[in-house]
Design an enzyme around this catalytic site. Sequence first.
Site, short mmCIF file in Angstrom:
data_model
loop_
_atom_site.label_atom_id
_atom_site.label_comp_id
_atom_site.label_asym_id
_atom_site.label_seq_id
_atom_site.Cartn_x
_atom_site.Cartn_y
_atom_site.Cartn_z
N TYR A 1 -44.36 -28.80 80.69
CA TYR A 1 -44.65 -28.87 79.33
C TYR A 1 -44.88 -30.36 79.10
O TYR A 1 -44.17 -30.94 78.05
CB TYR A 1 -43.64 -28.36 78.59
CG TYR A 1 -43.71 -26.78 78.62
CD1 TYR A 1 -44.82 -25.98 77.96
CD2 TYR A 1 -42.70 -25.99 79.55
CE1 TYR A 1 -44.64 -24.57 78.37
CE2 TYR A 1 -42.67 -24.79 79.62
CZ TYR A 1 -43.57 -24.12 79.14
OH TYR A 1 -43.59 -22.61 79.46
N ARG B 1 -43.23 -14.62 76.26
CA ARG B 1 -43.48 -15.79 77.34
C ARG B 1 -42.24 -15.72 78.06
O ARG B 1 -41.11 -16.34 77.61
CB ARG B 1 -43.81 -17.06 76.56
CG ARG B 1 -43.70 -18.26 77.38
CD ARG B 1 -45.03 -18.12 78.48
NE ARG B 1 -45.33 -19.42 79.12
CZ ARG B 1 -45.10 -19.32 80.59
NH1 ARG B 1 -44.58 -18.20 81.26
NH2 ARG B 1 -45.53 -20.41 81.31
#
Length: 566
Positions: A410, A229
């Site tokens: 997030y 990621r």
Amino acid sequence: MKHRLQVIAVNIIKSRDVYLSGGTARPSNFHSFGHAKRLSHTYFTAVKPPRTSSPVTKSTCRSAAVLAGAIAFWIISAPIAHAEAPASDTHGRGKIRLAEVQKHGRNAETKWVTRGARVYDITDWIPGHPGGEVILRAVGGPIDQYWNIFTVHKKQEVYDILESYYIGDIDPGDLIDGHVPVEDIHDPFENDPRRDERLHVHSSRPCNAETPTDGLGAFVTANDIFYVRNHMWVPSVSESDHKIVVELPDGEEKEYSLKDLKNRFKATKVIATLQCSGNRRKDMTQESRSTNGLQWNVGGISTSEWTGVRLRDVLADAGFPVDEYPDEVRHAQFMGAEAYGASIPIDKAVDRRGDVLLAYEMNGEPLPPDHGYPIRVLVPGTVAARSVKWVNRIVISEDESPSQWQQRDYKCFGPNVGGNPDWSTAPAIQEMPVQSAITSLRDISPHSQHDRKYLQVYGLEEDSVAVEGYSFSGGGRKIVRVDVSADDGRTWHQAELLSDEGKGAKAWAWTRWRWVIPRQQAGRCFVVKAVDEAYNTQPSDYESNYNVRGNLTSSWHHVGYRPPDT
């Protein structure tokens, strides 16, 4: 120069007005931007008072940090306007050869960039750039390819700021069809490593790829198929040159090399699972509604044995009172060499049983480039977005990281909230919810010698189906039960939990599970759900847990089944 200072001053005033009026200015698409405290050490160098422990000086420093952060907030808080580039005005400006632009790179006294066919001397802006020194990657050449990555720049406010640094146009003789030749454009991703072909790639620039399902069966994931990621390029760093600076609340700093960390602190090994907040996002999209972000399947998760030194020990060595710290200290901010930033609560950072590491090995080998070489943060039990790779700065602060990835990306909102929420109303994701997934459905037969031995373990003598997968919960909470259904959730059975041996103060690693059922009892859809030691379990449907970002998808996992004779 006067005009440039006016532009910056106006920006600060606008930001201040929004900030003081209780407005909603927040980092927006904060891809290349650093931390306000870091900015206060650069942009405000000329006015910053000497560091002392006096309250007045601390207040002054905090004010400077707020003003510095305001620059970033003003630039990025407005909605992206798909504006055209400012009209060309070359009156009284000369033509500049590309070779001359290239002389004004990172090591030059004055630093230039180009955008399109225009040239800008941004020397005076670099100290105030909200993204810190990441802008130095572009100097001496085109900035266009970076703005294609950091699309926050593509709006009129940023165009206006850049235009105040305009010094001329590229000589037409150096252009091809009005553009800078491809060979003169630096590729930010040119030093990225080659990746294993078995990874399931969602994007290549930056690289985002998940572990193949057949690689999810092992307790410890092999380095070359550990999911990747990346938010940007892989920075070029070396073990000998890389340093980590620890900044304490009073502004004092201490620097460590990797050699320092290895020689001065006890090495610790922890087996921990890292999971992307978008793992299984594809399920939410398919079972509920469209979600924003990479459509990860079940492979945005992997487990490794990490070796490093405890962050708690390093902070204590730097002079931070890890056992009795001031109440106003709330967060540990981490910054990576490629400009990524995130933070965790200070309680987690200094917890004796929290096992937060500055890790330099992965499965007994130096960290691969994609996973943070030469050193990264490891925050077990927490969303992987907080385990910052290529870490080069740690700031102990009363504030969270102001980065895009802390303030916006997030977070989770309710099913009714659209794609433009008030980001300030939701906390940043830290610990992960309970999760499970089916990674293997395999038909087994007593006619196979290998399968026959396998069936004997479960007391079966007929054609059967072996179902396997993983389960995991954040915060170090142990998985105590995995329920599996062979008829789409109408009836349930308990799976066998495999007894893998972890390392660490808590249950930081996933729990693998297995279940074998006679084929004649298998329906057309298998389902799994897990329960952790706090009796948290997974929601049954996706709509009730829907969020537009598709974060924290943790509903029951369904996998269809077709018997071999059909």
